[in-house]
Design a protein around this motif. Structure first.
Motif, PDB file in Angstrom:
ATOM      1  N   UNK A  20       0.874  -1.146  -0.188  1.00  0.00           N
ATOM      2  CA  UNK A  20       0.028  -0.191   0.555  1.00  0.00           C
ATOM      3  C   UNK A  20       0.696   1.214   0.305  1.00  0.00           C
ATOM      4  N   UNK A  21       0.784   1.976  -1.008  1.00  0.00           N
ATOM      5  CA  UNK A  21       2.000   3.264  -0.865  1.00  0.00           C
ATOM      6  C   UNK A  21       0.983   4.333  -0.695  1.00  0.00           C
ATOM      7  N   UNK A  22       1.829   5.318   0.495  1.00  0.00           N
ATOM      8  CA  UNK A  22       1.280   6.580   1.462  1.00  0.00           C
ATOM      9  C   UNK A  22       2.036   7.468   0.355  1.00  0.00           C
ATOM     10  N   UNK A  23       1.832   8.072   0.103  1.00  0.00           N
ATOM     11  CA  UNK A  23       2.219  10.025  -0.220  1.00  0.00           C
ATOM     12  C   UNK A  23       1.564  11.069   0.302  1.00  0.00           C
ATOM     13  N   UNK A  24       2.779  12.440   0.894  1.00  0.00           N
ATOM     14  CA  UNK A  24       1.474  13.258   0.754  1.00  0.00           C
ATOM     15  C   UNK A  24       2.185  14.399   2.457  1.00  0.00           C
ATOM     16  N   UNK A  25       1.650  14.694   2.354  1.00  0.00           N
ATOM     17  CA  UNK A  25       2.050  15.738   3.321  1.00  0.00           C
ATOM     18  C   UNK A  25       3.394  15.824   4.722  1.00  0.00           C
ATOM     19  N   UNK A  26       4.057  16.185   4.279  1.00  0.00           N
ATOM     20  CA  UNK A  26       5.373  16.505   5.232  1.00  0.00           C
ATOM     21  C   UNK A  26       5.026  16.104   6.439  1.00  0.00           C
ATOM     22  N   UNK A  27       3.765  16.803   6.663  1.00  0.00           N
ATOM     23  CA  UNK A  27       3.222  16.880   7.974  1.00  0.00           C
ATOM     24  C   UNK A  27       3.539  15.259   8.932  1.00  0.00           C
ATOM     25  N   UNK A  28       3.132  14.689   8.079  1.00  0.00           N
ATOM     26  CA  UNK A  28       2.397  13.050   8.203  1.00  0.00           C
ATOM     27  C   UNK A  28       3.123  12.586   8.123  1.00  0.00           C
ATOM     28  N   UNK A  29       3.960  12.927   7.704  1.00  0.00           N
ATOM     29  CA  UNK A  29       4.931  11.569   7.045  1.00  0.00           C
ATOM     30  C   UNK A  29       5.821  10.390   8.298  1.00  0.00           C
ATOM     31  N   UNK A  30       6.441  11.469   9.113  1.00  0.00           N
ATOM     32  CA  UNK A  30       6.765  10.860  10.960  1.00  0.00           C
ATOM     33  C   UNK A  30       5.508   9.880  11.606  1.00  0.00           C
ATOM     34  N   UNK A  31       4.361  10.174  11.244  1.00  0.00           N
ATOM     35  CA  UNK A  31       3.338  10.060  11.718  1.00  0.00           C
ATOM     36  C   UNK A  31       3.254   8.271  10.886  1.00  0.00           C
ATOM     37  N   UNK A  32       3.222   9.020   9.771  1.00  0.00           N
ATOM     38  CA  UNK A  32       2.505   7.396   8.518  1.00  0.00           C
ATOM     39  C   UNK A  32       3.905   6.478   8.813  1.00  0.00           C
ATOM     40  N   UNK A  33       5.003   6.957   9.002  1.00  0.00           N
ATOM     41  CA  UNK A  33       6.166   6.289   9.216  1.00  0.00           C
ATOM     42  C   UNK A  33       5.968   4.868  10.334  1.00  0.00           C
ATOM     43  N   UNK A  34       5.819   5.647  11.767  1.00  0.00           N
ATOM     44  CA  UNK A  34       5.184   5.228  12.783  1.00  0.00           C
ATOM     45  C   UNK A  34       4.249   3.685  12.593  1.00  0.00           C
ATOM     46  N   UNK A  35       3.318   4.056  11.977  1.00  0.00           N
ATOM     47  CA  UNK A  35       1.884   3.063  11.448  1.00  0.00           C
ATOM     48  C   UNK A  35       2.794   2.166  11.189  1.00  0.00           C
ATOM     49  N   UNK A  36       2.988   2.601   9.435  1.00  0.00           N
ATOM     50  CA  UNK A  36       3.689   1.610   8.389  1.00  0.00           C
ATOM     51  C   UNK A  36       4.652   0.378   9.563  1.00  0.00           C
ATOM     52  N   UNK A  80      -0.548   7.770  17.933  1.00  0.00           N
ATOM     53  CA  UNK A  80      -1.001   8.935  17.415  1.00  0.00           C
ATOM     54  C   UNK A  80      -0.085   9.889  18.502  1.00  0.00           C
ATOM     55  N   UNK A  81      -1.152   9.836  19.749  1.00  0.00           N
ATOM     56  CA  UNK A  81      -0.129   9.988  21.230  1.00  0.00           C
ATOM     57  C   UNK A  81       1.273  10.556  21.055  1.00  0.00           C
ATOM     58  N   UNK A  82       1.762   9.049  21.544  1.00  0.00           N
ATOM     59  CA  UNK A  82       3.477   9.669  21.255  1.00  0.00           C
ATOM     60  C   UNK A  82       4.129   9.289  20.361  1.00  0.00           C
ATOM     61  N   UNK A  83       3.651  10.100  19.790  1.00  0.00           N
ATOM     62  CA  UNK A  83       4.231  11.097  18.287  1.00  0.00           C
ATOM     63  C   UNK A  83       4.405  12.211  18.140  1.00  0.00           C
ATOM     64  N   UNK A  84       3.330  12.777  18.965  1.00  0.00           N
ATOM     65  CA  UNK A  84       3.457  14.380  19.146  1.00  0.00           C
ATOM     66  C   UNK A  84       2.371  14.718  18.320  1.00  0.00           C
ATOM     67  N   UNK A  85       1.678  14.217  18.450  1.00  0.00           N
ATOM     68  CA  UNK A  85       0.023  14.231  17.183  1.00  0.00           C
ATOM     69  C   UNK A  85      -1.136  13.844  18.307  1.00  0.00           C
ATOM     70  N   UNK A  86      -2.361  14.589  17.637  1.00  0.00           N
ATOM     71  CA  UNK A  86      -3.800  14.466  19.336  1.00  0.00           C
ATOM     72  C   UNK A  86      -4.670  13.740  18.195  1.00  0.00           C
ATOM     73  N   UNK A  87      -5.759  12.852  18.921  1.00  0.00           N
ATOM     74  CA  UNK A  87      -6.810  12.091  18.627  1.00  0.00           C
ATOM     75  C   UNK A  87      -7.733  13.103  17.708  1.00  0.00           C
ATOM     76  N   UNK A  88      -8.226  12.549  16.419  1.00  0.00           N
ATOM     77  CA  UNK A  88      -9.249  13.394  15.823  1.00  0.00           C
ATOM     78  C   UNK A  88     -10.183  13.329  16.905  1.00  0.00           C
ATOM     79  N   UNK A 110       4.394   1.342   2.236  1.00  0.00           N
ATOM     80  CA  UNK A 110       5.286   2.221   2.070  1.00  0.00           C
ATOM     81  C   UNK A 110       4.854   3.704   2.340  1.00  0.00           C
ATOM     82  N   UNK A 111       6.178   4.380   2.888  1.00  0.00           N
ATOM     83  CA  UNK A 111       5.165   6.030   2.798  1.00  0.00           C
ATOM     84  C   UNK A 111       5.973   6.697   2.795  1.00  0.00           C
ATOM     85  N   UNK A 112       5.879   7.892   1.632  1.00  0.00           N
ATOM     86  CA  UNK A 112       6.377   9.927   1.821  1.00  0.00           C
ATOM     87  C   UNK A 112       6.250  10.624   1.068  1.00  0.00           C
TER      88      UNK A 112
END
Length: 275
Positions: A21-37, A265-273, A50-52
């Motif tokens: 599954x290829x995930x691309x886009x927001x630089x803001x979300x990259x770190x979080x998406x990598x942790x998810x992956x 999400x919490x540990x990564x410095x983001x906030x739940x929806x 894959x995340x970019x």
């Protein structure tokens, strides 16, 4: 979302024969998406996510041309982009998987403890070209921002109702902005709060923001204030995908919504929806 759904979705994806599954886009979300992956891969070693990065606009364009299965976007898809999907007969689905807060950063030796939205508008638009009128210290203002295909760039511009100064330096991502501010004692930049929570704040200072002289300044690192919707620059983070690919991408999305995903999400410095 219960893990029974996650397990079912993984089985469905395994049967589809697609192993990436290829995930691309927001630089803001990259770190979080990598942790998810990385965490998701432990549940299904044969399935790769894959995340970019590259910006929200690039992610949405990649979804349109078929080089991404999920587009990360730190803004809503716009009318022009929606029209392109309609022209191709592509139906979209989406969800908000987290919240982010924009942190405005300066060098830790700039004599500034907080900043107002009016001052930010003046500085980022180029109306205020020197720090003297805000800090009393005569230094030229140097702006480090994102490129125009960035959802963060659009969000800040729209929230302040400004156009960025033509002298603003356009950086490729959050990491570059952080490095620029560390090296430039009169610079100001903006990054996702997740980038400054875990040890990335050496040499920089995160400015609490206030809207009026009578309002208290709120930090983008204050989780309680974010949960209460009190920070002026907080926003939802989106993921878009083609409706026909729902079975293919749903396992990963289900994991993001699971209890372990919410912990990431919490540990990564983001906030739940917001519910």
């Amino acid at each position: 979302m219960k893990y029974s759904f996650l397990i079912l979705a993984i089985v469905l994806l395994s049967c589809s024969g697609n192993k990436t599954v290829k995930v691309k886009g927001s630089d803001t979300e990259v770190n979080l998406a990598v942790q998810f992956a990385e965490a998701f891969h432990r549940y299904k070693p044969s399935l790769f996510v894959s995340v970019s990065g590259g910006g929200s606009g690039l992610g949405i364009a990649s979804l349109l041309n078929g080089t991404a299965d999920i587009a990360n976007a730190s803004r809503r898809i716009n009318d022009k982009e929606l029209a392109l999907f309609r022209e191709k007969g592509i139906a979209l689905d989406s969800f908000i998987f987290a919240q982010d807060a924009i942190a405005f950063i300066v060098s830790d030796d700039l004599p500034l403890a907080s900043i107002s939205t009016r001052q930010l508008a003046d500085v980022l638009s180029g109306k205020a070209r020197n720090w003297e009128q805000i800090t009393g210290k005569r230094l030229p203002v140097n702006i480090y921002g994102r490129q125009s295909n960035s959802g963060t760039h659009d969000f800040v511009k729209d929230r302040l109702h400004i156009s960025f100064s033509p002298q603003a330096k356009q950086m490729n991502g959050n990491a570059q902005i952080l490095e620029a501010i560390r090296a430039d004692h009169s610079g100001i930049g903006y990054v996702g709060a997740g980038y400054v929570i875990h040890g990335a704040n050496r040499g920089i200072k995160v400015l609490p923001v206030y809207t009026t002289d009578k309002a208290a300044a709120v930090s983008p690192l204050d989780a309680a204030k974010i949960a209460a919707g009190k920070y002026f620059f907080q926003r939802p983070l989106f993921q878009y995908f083609r409706a026909k690919d729902s079975i293919q991408v749903r396992p990963f999305i289900a994991f993001e919504q699971s209890p372990e995903g919410q912990k990431i999400i919490n540990v990564g410095g983001y906030y739940p929806a917001k519910k």
